[in-house]
Design a protein around this motif. Sequence first.
Motif, mmCIF file in Angstrom:
data_model
loop_
_atom_site.group_PDB
_atom_site.id
_atom_site.type_symbol
_atom_site.label_atom_id
_atom_site.label_comp_id
_atom_site.label_asym_id
_atom_site.label_seq_id
_atom_site.Cartn_x
_atom_site.Cartn_y
_atom_site.Cartn_z
ATOM 1 N N UNK A 101 0.841 -1.200 0.000
ATOM 2 C CA UNK A 101 0.000 0.000 0.000
ATOM 3 C C UNK A 101 0.873 1.246 0.000
ATOM 4 N N UNK A 102 0.353 2.299 -0.621
ATOM 5 C CA UNK A 102 1.110 3.544 -0.760
ATOM 6 C C UNK A 102 0.631 4.599 0.232
ATOM 7 N N UNK A 103 1.570 5.443 0.638
ATOM 8 C CA UNK A 103 1.251 6.584 1.509
ATOM 9 C C UNK A 103 1.642 7.865 0.777
ATOM 10 N N UNK A 104 0.798 8.862 0.892
ATOM 11 C CA UNK A 104 1.087 10.185 0.333
ATOM 12 C C UNK A 104 1.540 11.086 1.469
ATOM 13 N N UNK A 105 2.729 11.661 1.335
ATOM 14 C CA UNK A 105 3.295 12.556 2.346
ATOM 15 C C UNK A 105 2.953 13.986 1.951
ATOM 16 N N UNK A 106 2.033 14.603 2.657
ATOM 17 C CA UNK A 106 1.567 15.945 2.308
ATOM 18 C C UNK A 106 2.429 17.003 2.985
ATOM 19 N N UNK A 107 3.380 17.560 2.229
ATOM 20 C CA UNK A 107 4.233 18.622 2.772
ATOM 21 C C UNK A 107 3.439 19.909 2.947
ATOM 22 N N UNK A 108 2.442 20.117 2.094
ATOM 23 C CA UNK A 108 1.586 21.296 2.250
ATOM 24 C C UNK A 108 0.928 21.294 3.618
ATOM 25 N N UNK A 109 0.586 20.107 4.124
ATOM 26 C CA UNK A 109 0.001 19.985 5.462
ATOM 27 C C UNK A 109 1.065 20.017 6.545
ATOM 28 N N UNK A 110 2.128 19.245 6.344
ATOM 29 C CA UNK A 110 3.189 19.134 7.347
ATOM 30 C C UNK A 110 3.735 20.497 7.748
ATOM 31 N N UNK A 111 3.887 21.394 6.771
ATOM 32 C CA UNK A 111 4.493 22.687 7.046
ATOM 33 C C UNK A 111 3.520 23.718 7.600
ATOM 34 N N UNK A 112 2.307 23.249 7.925
ATOM 35 C CA UNK A 112 1.355 24.075 8.684
ATOM 36 C C UNK A 112 0.921 23.336 9.959
ATOM 37 N N UNK A 113 1.699 22.360 10.378
ATOM 38 C CA UNK A 113 1.316 21.522 11.522
ATOM 39 C C UNK A 113 1.394 22.325 12.821
ATOM 40 N N UNK A 114 0.259 22.407 13.507
ATOM 41 C CA UNK A 114 0.164 23.186 14.752
ATOM 42 C C UNK A 114 1.050 22.621 15.854
ATOM 43 N N UNK A 115 1.395 21.342 15.798
ATOM 44 C CA UNK A 115 2.249 20.743 16.821
ATOM 45 C C UNK A 115 3.722 21.085 16.637
ATOM 46 N N UNK A 116 4.068 21.652 15.490
ATOM 47 C CA UNK A 116 5.470 21.938 15.180
ATOM 48 C C UNK A 116 5.740 23.430 15.062
ATOM 49 N N UNK A 117 4.773 24.162 14.536
ATOM 50 C CA UNK A 117 4.989 25.586 14.263
ATOM 51 C C UNK A 117 4.073 26.445 15.121
ATOM 52 N N UNK A 118 4.656 27.436 15.748
ATOM 53 C CA UNK A 118 3.918 28.450 16.470
ATOM 54 C C UNK A 118 3.110 29.261 15.472
ATOM 55 N N UNK A 119 1.811 29.339 15.639
ATOM 56 C CA UNK A 119 0.968 30.104 14.708
ATOM 57 C C UNK A 119 1.358 29.800 13.266
ATOM 58 N N UNK A 144 8.999 36.344 9.013
ATOM 59 C CA UNK A 144 10.331 36.259 8.411
ATOM 60 C C UNK A 144 11.431 36.028 9.445
ATOM 61 N N UNK A 145 11.103 36.136 10.712
ATOM 62 C CA UNK A 145 12.083 35.866 11.757
ATOM 63 C C UNK A 145 11.845 34.544 12.465
ATOM 64 N N UNK A 146 10.994 33.682 11.895
ATOM 65 C CA UNK A 146 10.647 32.415 12.536
ATOM 66 C C UNK A 146 11.916 31.601 12.826
ATOM 67 N N UNK A 147 12.082 31.250 14.074
ATOM 68 C CA UNK A 147 13.265 30.494 14.496
ATOM 69 C C UNK A 147 12.964 29.817 15.835
ATOM 70 N N UNK A 148 12.969 28.480 15.887
ATOM 71 C CA UNK A 148 13.347 27.568 14.801
ATOM 72 C C UNK A 148 12.261 27.441 13.749
ATOM 73 N N UNK A 149 12.676 26.915 12.607
ATOM 74 C CA UNK A 149 11.738 26.694 11.505
ATOM 75 C C UNK A 149 12.005 25.285 10.975
ATOM 76 N N UNK A 150 11.292 24.320 11.516
ATOM 77 C CA UNK A 150 11.585 22.913 11.210
ATOM 78 C C UNK A 150 10.748 22.400 10.032
ATOM 79 N N UNK A 151 10.647 23.218 8.986
ATOM 80 C CA UNK A 151 9.894 22.770 7.808
ATOM 81 C C UNK A 151 10.610 21.583 7.157
ATOM 82 N N UNK A 152 9.841 20.789 6.438
ATOM 83 C CA UNK A 152 10.459 19.685 5.707
ATOM 84 C C UNK A 152 10.136 19.786 4.215
ATOM 85 N N UNK A 153 10.182 21.017 3.716
ATOM 86 C CA UNK A 153 9.879 21.255 2.306
ATOM 87 C C UNK A 153 10.889 20.591 1.375
ATOM 88 N N UNK A 154 12.092 20.314 1.877
ATOM 89 C CA UNK A 154 13.110 19.642 1.072
ATOM 90 C C UNK A 154 13.123 18.130 1.297
#
Length: 411
Positions: A319-337, A343-353
Amino acid sequence: MSARVIDEAARVLADPQVYTDEPRLHAALAHLRANAPVSWVDVPGCRPFWAITKHADIMEIERANDLFTNSPRPVLMTEEADEQQAAVGISTLIHMDDPQHREIRAIGANWFRPKAMRALKVRVDELAKRFVDDMLDKGPEFDFVQEVGVNYPLYVIMSMLGLPEADFPQMLKYTQELFGNDDAELQRGTTKEEQMMALLEMFAYFTNVTASRRANPTEDLASAIANATVNGEPLSDIETVSYYAIIAAAGHDTTSAVVSGGLHALIEHPDQLARLQADMDLIPLATEEMIRWVSPVKEFMRTARADTTVRGVRIGEGESVLLSYASSNRDEDVFDEPFRFDIGRDPNRHNAFGYGVHFCLGAALARMEINSFFSELVPRLKSIELAGPAEHMATIFVGGLKHLPIRYTLT
């Protein structure tokens, strides 16, 4: 272990048009993160898959590259498109798993290491200045995406490959058609056969490049690919042209999306633009925030090699899984607001790459291009505003804005 979860909101991930409507997209993804972070999706035209929308789950899956493989389904496509690409024999880095992936990735790796990036920075800075200078002659209004956003990254990647500037417009057409094949404005024709021609024509172009570089090697990335060997054997024709295609297309369209989307974000958040103009030392952090905000790669897929679980949900072998980076990079558990552009967000643990062994080969180059462009543009901006509605391309894989009409003054 929980039963199979089916949430209708997850169907948006297979709908290219949803990516043209960001409020609708993000409302659905926020719902999934809260209520069905691992959801089964079965829509007409596509083979079923599991939608994974939480940052932590995506990171865990990417770490487990022995369990979750890129082959045979690295991105979401219709069954028909899957079959067509398989028939052509496409074999890019995103299609491969170790050890083949490691061996093929190594061919281009040296061109993206810090030493190579330092050498390339002079050229990137020159191009950034060239395109910002050109904006002085375009004013006071123009479509930033079509005039600058798509061209600046194209000139960088084509310069690395050592390809003639006269060929740049044709390569731009190929890459836009490949990643825009779900968008009525950008696609090549309306049939899958017509759309496949863009890929075949790009492959024909790079087949000629390969022959030229093998006959007369040069000091560029195109020559390094054409003359590469693995275990003493040259790459096959399909492996060679696939390598060119992923460098030219992915190396262009992802950065183009962030440059255009990043400018759009600054226009929509004038307080952040003013903040950046007052403190240009924030450029590295602003670059990361633009990348998170745009998330140009919307998804990748993995296939389970054995039965396993994600967040207590059973994922069956095959079975296949789709990894939604569009969702991951708005995850409330990882990013403040997460819906605040900061532009000064730090840390910024995005996984866009991405993450792990498939971490984007060109991440350092993309960061450099974005950094150089906004380092040149932002101090020279006296004013900027939208001159019409921004428009997103329809896509389920890679993309961003296709039009950004702006009104501006520069120094």
